[in-house]
Design a protein around this motif. Structure first.
Motif, PDB file in Angstrom:
ATOM      1  N   ASP A   1     -21.373 -38.736  16.424  1.00 28.91           N
ATOM      2  CA  ASP A   1     -20.451 -38.398  15.336  1.00 28.91           C
ATOM      3  C   ASP A   1     -20.842 -39.145  14.066  1.00 28.91           C
ATOM      4  OD1 ASP A   1     -19.040 -36.736  17.036  1.00 28.91           O
ATOM      5  OD2 ASP A   1     -17.427 -38.199  17.406  1.00 28.91           O
ATOM      6  N   GLN A   2     -21.236 -40.411  14.235  1.00 26.48           N
ATOM      7  CA  GLN A   2     -21.670 -41.192  13.082  1.00 26.48           C
ATOM      8  C   GLN A   2     -22.948 -40.611  12.486  1.00 26.48           C
ATOM      9  OE1 GLN A   2     -19.902 -43.371  11.614  1.00 26.48           O
ATOM     10  NE2 GLN A   2     -21.350 -44.175  10.146  1.00 26.48           N
ATOM     11  N   LEU A   3     -23.846 -40.131  13.336  1.00 30.88           N
ATOM     12  CA  LEU A   3     -25.079 -39.504  12.859  1.00 30.88           C
ATOM     13  C   LEU A   3     -24.746 -38.280  12.010  1.00 30.88           C
ATOM     14  CD1 LEU A   3     -28.139 -39.187  12.748  1.00 30.88           C
ATOM     15  CD2 LEU A   3     -28.028 -38.010  14.938  1.00 30.88           C
ATOM     16  N   LYS A   4     -23.803 -37.472  12.454  1.00 32.39           N
ATOM     17  CA  LYS A   4     -23.382 -36.310  11.655  1.00 32.39           C
ATOM     18  C   LYS A   4     -22.801 -36.750  10.322  1.00 32.39           C
ATOM     19  CE  LYS A   4     -22.512 -32.932  15.259  1.00 32.39           C
ATOM     20  NZ  LYS A   4     -21.511 -32.083  15.916  1.00 32.39           N
ATOM     21  N   ARG A   5     -21.990 -37.806  10.347  1.00 39.66           N
ATOM     22  CA  ARG A   5     -21.396 -38.311   9.105  1.00 39.66           C
ATOM     23  C   ARG A   5     -22.493 -38.813   8.163  1.00 39.66           C
ATOM     24  NH1 ARG A   5     -16.914 -40.351   6.546  1.00 39.66           N
ATOM     25  NH2 ARG A   5     -17.189 -42.336   5.494  1.00 39.66           N
ATOM     26  N   VAL A   6     -23.469 -39.525   8.716  1.00 38.28           N
ATOM     27  CA  VAL A   6     -24.573 -40.034   7.900  1.00 38.28           C
ATOM     28  C   VAL A   6     -25.349 -38.873   7.290  1.00 38.28           C
ATOM     29  CG1 VAL A   6     -26.783 -41.266   8.016  1.00 38.28           C
ATOM     30  CG2 VAL A   6     -24.760 -42.242   9.087  1.00 38.28           C
ATOM     31  N   LYS A   7     -25.612 -37.835   8.082  1.00 34.40           N
ATOM     32  CA  LYS A   7     -26.325 -36.656   7.551  1.00 34.40           C
ATOM     33  C   LYS A   7     -25.527 -36.011   6.428  1.00 34.40           C
ATOM     34  CE  LYS A   7     -28.786 -35.228  11.731  1.00 34.40           C
ATOM     35  NZ  LYS A   7     -28.898 -34.190  12.767  1.00 34.40           N
ATOM     36  N   LEU A   8     -24.240 -35.844   6.658  1.00 35.69           N
ATOM     37  CA  LEU A   8     -23.390 -35.221   5.650  1.00 35.69           C
ATOM     38  C   LEU A   8     -23.362 -36.052   4.372  1.00 35.69           C
ATOM     39  CD1 LEU A   8     -21.367 -33.102   4.712  1.00 35.69           C
ATOM     40  CD2 LEU A   8     -19.576 -34.435   5.841  1.00 35.69           C
ATOM     41  N   LEU A   9     -23.160 -37.360   4.504  1.00 39.25           N
ATOM     42  CA  LEU A   9     -23.142 -38.215   3.318  1.00 39.25           C
ATOM     43  C   LEU A   9     -24.484 -38.191   2.608  1.00 39.25           C
ATOM     44  CD1 LEU A   9     -21.055 -41.268   4.582  1.00 39.25           C
ATOM     45  CD2 LEU A   9     -20.332 -39.470   2.992  1.00 39.25           C
ATOM     46  N   SER A  10     -25.554 -38.148   3.366  1.00 40.53           N
ATOM     47  CA  SER A  10     -26.878 -38.079   2.761  1.00 40.53           C
ATOM     48  C   SER A  10     -27.030 -36.823   1.910  1.00 40.53           C
ATOM     49  CB  SER A  10     -27.948 -38.094   3.850  1.00 40.53           C
ATOM     50  OG  SER A  10     -29.215 -37.902   3.283  1.00 40.53           O
ATOM     51  N   ILE A  11     -26.578 -35.713   2.431  1.00 40.44           N
ATOM     52  CA  ILE A  11     -26.653 -34.444   1.689  1.00 40.44           C
ATOM     53  C   ILE A  11     -25.804 -34.528   0.424  1.00 40.44           C
ATOM     54  CG2 ILE A  11     -26.017 -31.998   1.756  1.00 40.44           C
ATOM     55  CD1 ILE A  11     -26.723 -32.115   4.804  1.00 40.44           C
ATOM     56  N   LEU A  12     -24.573 -35.015   0.573  1.00 38.89           N
ATOM     57  CA  LEU A  12     -23.666 -35.104  -0.576  1.00 38.89           C
ATOM     58  C   LEU A  12     -24.164 -36.112  -1.606  1.00 38.89           C
ATOM     59  CD1 LEU A  12     -20.244 -34.945   1.302  1.00 38.89           C
ATOM     60  CD2 LEU A  12     -21.290 -33.142  -0.087  1.00 38.89           C
ATOM     61  N   PHE A  13     -24.665 -37.255  -1.144  1.00 38.63           N
ATOM     62  CA  PHE A  13     -25.180 -38.250  -2.076  1.00 38.63           C
ATOM     63  C   PHE A  13     -26.404 -37.727  -2.809  1.00 38.63           C
ATOM     64  CE2 PHE A  13     -23.536 -42.213   0.444  1.00 38.63           C
ATOM     65  CZ  PHE A  13     -22.234 -41.832   0.186  1.00 38.63           C
ATOM     66  N   GLY A  14     -27.252 -37.001  -2.119  1.00 38.34           N
ATOM     67  CA  GLY A  14     -28.426 -36.407  -2.758  1.00 38.34           C
ATOM     68  C   GLY A  14     -28.029 -35.413  -3.833  1.00 38.34           C
ATOM     69  N   GLU A  15     -27.042 -34.592  -3.525  1.00 36.86           N
ATOM     70  CA  GLU A  15     -26.564 -33.617  -4.516  1.00 36.86           C
ATOM     71  C   GLU A  15     -25.926 -34.323  -5.707  1.00 36.86           C
ATOM     72  OE1 GLU A  15     -26.269 -29.968  -6.253  1.00 36.86           O
ATOM     73  OE2 GLU A  15     -27.328 -30.481  -4.401  1.00 36.86           O
TER      74      GLU A  15
END
Length: 161
Positions: A49-63
């Motif tokens: 679940d944390q990995l999914k959160r990290v992926k999501l935050l990475s995408i949002l932070f990149g945008e």
């Protein structure tokens, strides 16, 4: 395996290594810097679940970074990014059901690696609506404060030289 949330750069290898280390040691990974009577631990499901959160935050932070770079904030970009990251983390914790469905579908799209990514194309407007007007004002204020500080430091240095 250091991980710094302040300079947050998504690194899937780091999280995978943490999962492997935990599995190899046959123990729970202990987290937190404060000693308590009962140590905190993360089970493998929580790590996923944390990995999914990290992926999501990475995408949002990149945008967010792309959006702020297009805004050409110069010296205020990093301060704006730091504030924006905090705002995004707060908003991700309280998503509407529509936002949650979109972000879950976005993650699925990212993992499937299709040639075309229609959900990714909708990310900019989604991010703009995810953050409130107050969030955007705080981001702009952080950039402005950073620019003002840098300018005043330059003026003071030149006056004292």
């Amino acid at each position: 395996m250091p991980f710094d949330w302040e300079t947050f750069n998504y690194d899937q290898n780091w999280l995978q290594e943490a999962i492997q280390l935990e599995a190899a040691s046959e123990q729970d990974v202990q987290i937190g810097g404060v000693r308590t009577s009962r140590p905190l631990s993360i089970n493998p499901t929580q790590l996923q679940d944390q990995l999914k959160r990290v992926k999501l935050l990475s995408i949002l932070f990149g945008e967010l970074r792309h959006l702020l770079e297009r805004a050409n904030l110069g010296a205020g970009t990093e301060a704006a990014l730091a504030q924006g990251r905090q705002s995004i983390q707060a908003r991700v914790a309280q998503l509407s059901s529509e936002q949650q469905k979109y972000l879950e579908a976005l993650l699925a799209e990212e993992e499937s690696n299709p040639a075309e990514k229609p959900l990714r194309l909708q990310l900019n407007p989604m991010l703009c609506s995810l953050l409130t007007e107050s969030d955007w004002q705080e981001i702009a204020q952080a950039a402005m404060n950073s620019i003002q500080t840098r300018l005043l430091e330059q003026v003071i240095v030149r006056q004292s030289a």
